[in-house]
Design a protein around this motif. Structure first.
Motif, PDB file in Angstrom:
ATOM      1  N   VAL A 117       0.799  -1.308   0.003  1.00 10.12           N
ATOM      2  CA  VAL A 117      -0.067  -0.136   0.073  1.00 10.12           C
ATOM      3  C   VAL A 117       0.955   1.119   0.004  1.00 10.12           C
ATOM      4  O   VAL A 117       0.376   2.074  -0.643  1.00 10.12           O
ATOM      5  CB  VAL A 117      -1.054  -0.084   1.231  1.00 10.12           C
ATOM      6  N   ALA A 118       1.937   1.199   0.624  1.00  8.11           N
ATOM      7  CA  ALA A 118       2.914   2.252   0.718  1.00  8.11           C
ATOM      8  C   ALA A 118       3.445   2.656  -0.623  1.00  8.11           C
ATOM      9  O   ALA A 118       3.939   3.987  -0.769  1.00  8.11           O
ATOM     10  CB  ALA A 118       3.940   2.114   1.769  1.00  8.11           C
ATOM     11  N   ASN A 119       3.569   1.869  -1.556  1.00  3.84           N
ATOM     12  CA  ASN A 119       3.996   1.908  -2.844  1.00  3.84           C
ATOM     13  C   ASN A 119       3.069   2.435  -3.958  1.00  3.84           C
ATOM     14  O   ASN A 119       3.276   2.525  -5.255  1.00  3.84           O
ATOM     15  CB  ASN A 119       4.503   0.839  -3.345  1.00  3.84           C
ATOM     16  N   LYS A 120       2.019   2.965  -3.428  1.00  3.93           N
ATOM     17  CA  LYS A 120       1.052   3.119  -4.333  1.00  3.93           C
ATOM     18  C   LYS A 120       1.371   4.113  -5.520  1.00  3.93           C
ATOM     19  O   LYS A 120       1.194   4.206  -6.752  1.00  3.93           O
ATOM     20  CB  LYS A 120      -0.459   3.897  -3.897  1.00  3.93           C
ATOM     21  N   GLU A 121       2.009   5.370  -5.133  1.00  2.84           N
ATOM     22  CA  GLU A 121       2.413   6.348  -6.115  1.00  2.84           C
ATOM     23  C   GLU A 121       3.653   5.785  -7.214  1.00  2.84           C
ATOM     24  O   GLU A 121       3.719   6.227  -7.904  1.00  2.84           O
ATOM     25  CB  GLU A 121       3.035   7.455  -5.135  1.00  2.84           C
TER      26      GLU A 121
ATOM     27  N   LYS B  23       0.425 -10.022   1.442  1.00  2.96           N
ATOM     28  CA  LYS B  23       0.774  -9.676   2.789  1.00  2.96           C
ATOM     29  C   LYS B  23      -0.324  -8.480   3.384  1.00  2.96           C
ATOM     30  O   LYS B  23      -0.892  -7.899   2.814  1.00  2.96           O
ATOM     31  CB  LYS B  23       2.039  -9.430   2.908  1.00  2.96           C
ATOM     32  N   ALA B  24      -0.074  -8.607   4.628  1.00  3.56           N
ATOM     33  CA  ALA B  24      -1.115  -7.615   5.523  1.00  3.56           C
ATOM     34  C   ALA B  24      -0.971  -6.045   5.076  1.00  3.56           C
ATOM     35  O   ALA B  24      -1.927  -5.365   5.155  1.00  3.56           O
ATOM     36  CB  ALA B  24      -0.813  -7.821   6.863  1.00  3.56           C
ATOM     37  N   ASP B  25       0.280  -5.767   4.681  1.00  3.05           N
ATOM     38  CA  ASP B  25       0.472  -4.360   4.221  1.00  3.05           C
ATOM     39  C   ASP B  25       0.391  -4.016   2.477  1.00  3.05           C
ATOM     40  O   ASP B  25       0.796  -3.147   2.064  1.00  3.05           O
ATOM     41  CB  ASP B  25       1.784  -4.057   4.433  1.00  3.05           C
ATOM     42  N   GLU B  26      -0.290  -5.082   1.974  1.00  2.00           N
ATOM     43  CA  GLU B  26      -0.401  -4.915   0.415  1.00  2.00           C
ATOM     44  C   GLU B  26      -1.787  -5.070  -0.090  1.00  2.00           C
ATOM     45  O   GLU B  26      -2.753  -5.482   0.637  1.00  2.00           O
ATOM     46  CB  GLU B  26       0.182  -6.352  -0.216  1.00  2.00           C
ATOM     47  N   THR B  27      -2.028  -4.545  -0.849  1.00  2.00           N
ATOM     48  CA  THR B  27      -3.223  -4.451  -1.852  1.00  2.00           C
ATOM     49  C   THR B  27      -3.113  -5.077  -3.337  1.00  2.00           C
ATOM     50  O   THR B  27      -1.780  -5.503  -3.750  1.00  2.00           O
ATOM     51  CB  THR B  27      -3.969  -3.141  -2.171  1.00  2.00           C
ATOM     52  N   ILE B  28      -4.101  -5.026  -4.093  1.00  2.00           N
ATOM     53  CA  ILE B  28      -3.851  -5.731  -5.542  1.00  2.00           C
ATOM     54  C   ILE B  28      -3.861  -4.743  -6.563  1.00  2.00           C
ATOM     55  O   ILE B  28      -4.546  -3.690  -6.388  1.00  2.00           O
ATOM     56  CB  ILE B  28      -5.334  -6.523  -5.859  1.00  2.00           C
ATOM     57  N   GLY B  29      -3.045  -4.829  -7.318  1.00  2.00           N
ATOM     58  CA  GLY B  29      -2.800  -4.025  -8.557  1.00  2.00           C
ATOM     59  C   GLY B  29      -3.237  -4.836  -9.685  1.00  2.00           C
ATOM     60  O   GLY B  29      -2.711  -6.166  -9.795  1.00  2.00           O
ATOM     61  N   PHE B  30      -4.254  -4.436 -10.561  1.00  2.00           N
ATOM     62  CA  PHE B  30      -4.997  -4.843 -11.517  1.00  2.00           C
ATOM     63  C   PHE B  30      -4.469  -4.164 -12.928  1.00  2.00           C
ATOM     64  O   PHE B  30      -4.800  -3.091 -12.944  1.00  2.00           O
ATOM     65  CB  PHE B  30      -6.190  -5.003 -11.409  1.00  2.00           C
ATOM     66  N   SER B  31      -4.005  -4.861 -13.752  1.00  2.00           N
ATOM     67  CA  SER B  31      -3.413  -4.121 -15.121  1.00  2.00           C
ATOM     68  C   SER B  31      -3.899  -4.989 -16.322  1.00  2.00           C
ATOM     69  O   SER B  31      -4.062  -6.287 -16.162  1.00  2.00           O
ATOM     70  CB  SER B  31      -1.974  -4.132 -15.134  1.00  2.00           C
ATOM     71  N   PHE B  32      -4.406  -4.427 -17.296  1.00  2.00           N
ATOM     72  CA  PHE B  32      -4.604  -5.130 -18.577  1.00  2.00           C
ATOM     73  C   PHE B  32      -4.145  -4.054 -19.768  1.00  2.00           C
ATOM     74  O   PHE B  32      -4.200  -3.071 -19.762  1.00  2.00           O
ATOM     75  CB  PHE B  32      -6.041  -5.518 -18.647  1.00  2.00           C
ATOM     76  N   ILE B  33      -3.793  -4.902 -20.834  1.00  2.00           N
ATOM     77  CA  ILE B  33      -3.427  -4.302 -21.941  1.00  2.00           C
ATOM     78  C   ILE B  33      -4.087  -4.598 -23.150  1.00  2.00           C
ATOM     79  O   ILE B  33      -4.404  -6.108 -23.280  1.00  2.00           O
ATOM     80  CB  ILE B  33      -2.310  -4.436 -22.531  1.00  2.00           C
ATOM     81  N   GLU B  34      -4.997  -3.722 -23.858  1.00  2.00           N
ATOM     82  CA  GLU B  34      -5.753  -4.298 -24.885  1.00  2.00           C
ATOM     83  C   GLU B  34      -4.683  -4.072 -26.243  1.00  2.00           C
ATOM     84  O   GLU B  34      -4.152  -3.162 -26.498  1.00  2.00           O
ATOM     85  CB  GLU B  34      -7.072  -3.275 -25.124  1.00  2.00           C
ATOM     86  N   TRP B  35      -4.783  -5.188 -27.145  1.00  2.00           N
ATOM     87  CA  TRP B  35      -4.016  -5.301 -28.352  1.00  2.00           C
ATOM     88  C   TRP B  35      -5.106  -5.467 -29.346  1.00  2.00           C
ATOM     89  O   TRP B  35      -6.327  -6.238 -29.245  1.00  2.00           O
ATOM     90  CB  TRP B  35      -3.111  -6.536 -28.192  1.00  2.00           C
ATOM     91  N   PRO B  36      -4.613  -5.266 -30.595  1.00  2.00           N
ATOM     92  CA  PRO B  36      -5.570  -5.516 -31.758  1.00  2.00           C
ATOM     93  C   PRO B  36      -5.502  -6.872 -32.101  1.00  2.00           C
ATOM     94  O   PRO B  36      -6.620  -7.374 -32.817  1.00  2.00           O
ATOM     95  CB  PRO B  36      -5.014  -4.381 -33.057  1.00  2.00           C
ATOM     96  N   SER B  37      -4.625  -7.648 -31.966  1.00  2.00           N
ATOM     97  CA  SER B  37      -4.315  -9.125 -32.324  1.00  2.00           C
ATOM     98  C   SER B  37      -3.623  -9.877 -31.465  1.00  2.00           C
ATOM     99  O   SER B  37      -2.395  -9.114 -30.906  1.00  2.00           O
ATOM    100  CB  SER B  37      -4.071  -9.198 -33.782  1.00  2.00           C
TER     101      SER B  37
ATOM    102  N   ILE C 124       9.154  -1.715  -5.765  1.00  2.00           N
ATOM    103  CA  ILE C 124       7.890  -1.420  -5.925  1.00  2.00           C
ATOM    104  C   ILE C 124       7.140  -2.589  -5.633  1.00  2.00           C
ATOM    105  O   ILE C 124       5.972  -2.243  -4.826  1.00  2.00           O
ATOM    106  CB  ILE C 124       7.476  -0.860  -7.247  1.00  2.00           C
ATOM    107  N   TRP C 125       7.147  -3.640  -6.425  1.00  2.00           N
ATOM    108  CA  TRP C 125       6.457  -4.854  -6.068  1.00  2.00           C
ATOM    109  C   TRP C 125       6.866  -6.119  -6.479  1.00  2.00           C
ATOM    110  O   TRP C 125       7.893  -6.028  -7.226  1.00  2.00           O
ATOM    111  CB  TRP C 125       4.946  -4.602  -6.918  1.00  2.00           C
ATOM    112  N   ASP C 126       6.326  -7.365  -5.947  1.00  2.00           N
ATOM    113  CA  ASP C 126       7.015  -8.467  -6.269  1.00  2.00           C
ATOM    114  C   ASP C 126       6.431  -9.078  -7.331  1.00  2.00           C
ATOM    115  O   ASP C 126       5.338  -9.851  -7.332  1.00  2.00           O
ATOM    116  CB  ASP C 126       6.749  -9.541  -4.921  1.00  2.00           C
ATOM    117  N   ALA C 127       7.003  -9.069  -8.690  1.00  2.00           N
ATOM    118  CA  ALA C 127       6.508  -9.792  -9.850  1.00  2.00           C
ATOM    119  C   ALA C 127       6.315 -11.007  -9.802  1.00  2.00           C
ATOM    120  O   ALA C 127       5.535 -11.716 -10.369  1.00  2.00           O
ATOM    121  CB  ALA C 127       7.063  -9.165 -10.881  1.00  2.00           C
TER     122      ALA C 127
END
Length: 109
Positions: A7-11, A55-69, A92-95
């Motif tokens: 959560v602290a890494n939002k920006e 973890k207790a101090d984390e939230t969810i980042g949700f991303s999507f990319i739209e491609w033509p094909s 920033i986050w654990d990929a």
């Protein structure tokens, strides 16, 4: 992509997404959306938190990319994965706990 982000890494997360979006657009993406979990309740059987082991101090980042094909996407990823500007920043986050996939539209209104 669904990712656990402190959560602290939002920006920092927002800034990284903002910097990477033009790189995706340059390679043919039609749309790039990054979001921040603000109403992601726990489920009874499964949920986003368990899917990416938040973890207790984390939230969810949700991303999507739209491609033509799929071809444009695959060609773009071959280029982008060699570009260090697109690599996730472990400060920033654990990929390694992210979930990624490609999806074919079945309804597009």
């Amino acid at each position: 992509m669904i990712s656990p982000v402190p959560v602290a890494n939002k920006e920092a997360y927002r800034a990284a997404a903002q910097a990477q979006a033009p790189l995706l657009i340059e390679q043919g993406a039609l749309r790039v959306v990054d979001t921040w979990g603000d109403d992601v309740p726990p489920g009874e059987t499964t949920d986003f938190q368990r899917a990416v082991a938040t973890k207790a101090d984390e939230t969810i980042g949700f991303s999507f990319i739209e491609w033509p094909s799929r071809k444009v996407r695959d060609d773009a990823w071959n280029i982008l994965m060699k570009d260090p500007r697109i690599a996730p920043d472990p400060k920033i986050w654990d990929a390694s706990r992210s979930i990624m996939g490609g999806f074919e539209p079945v309804v597009d209104l």
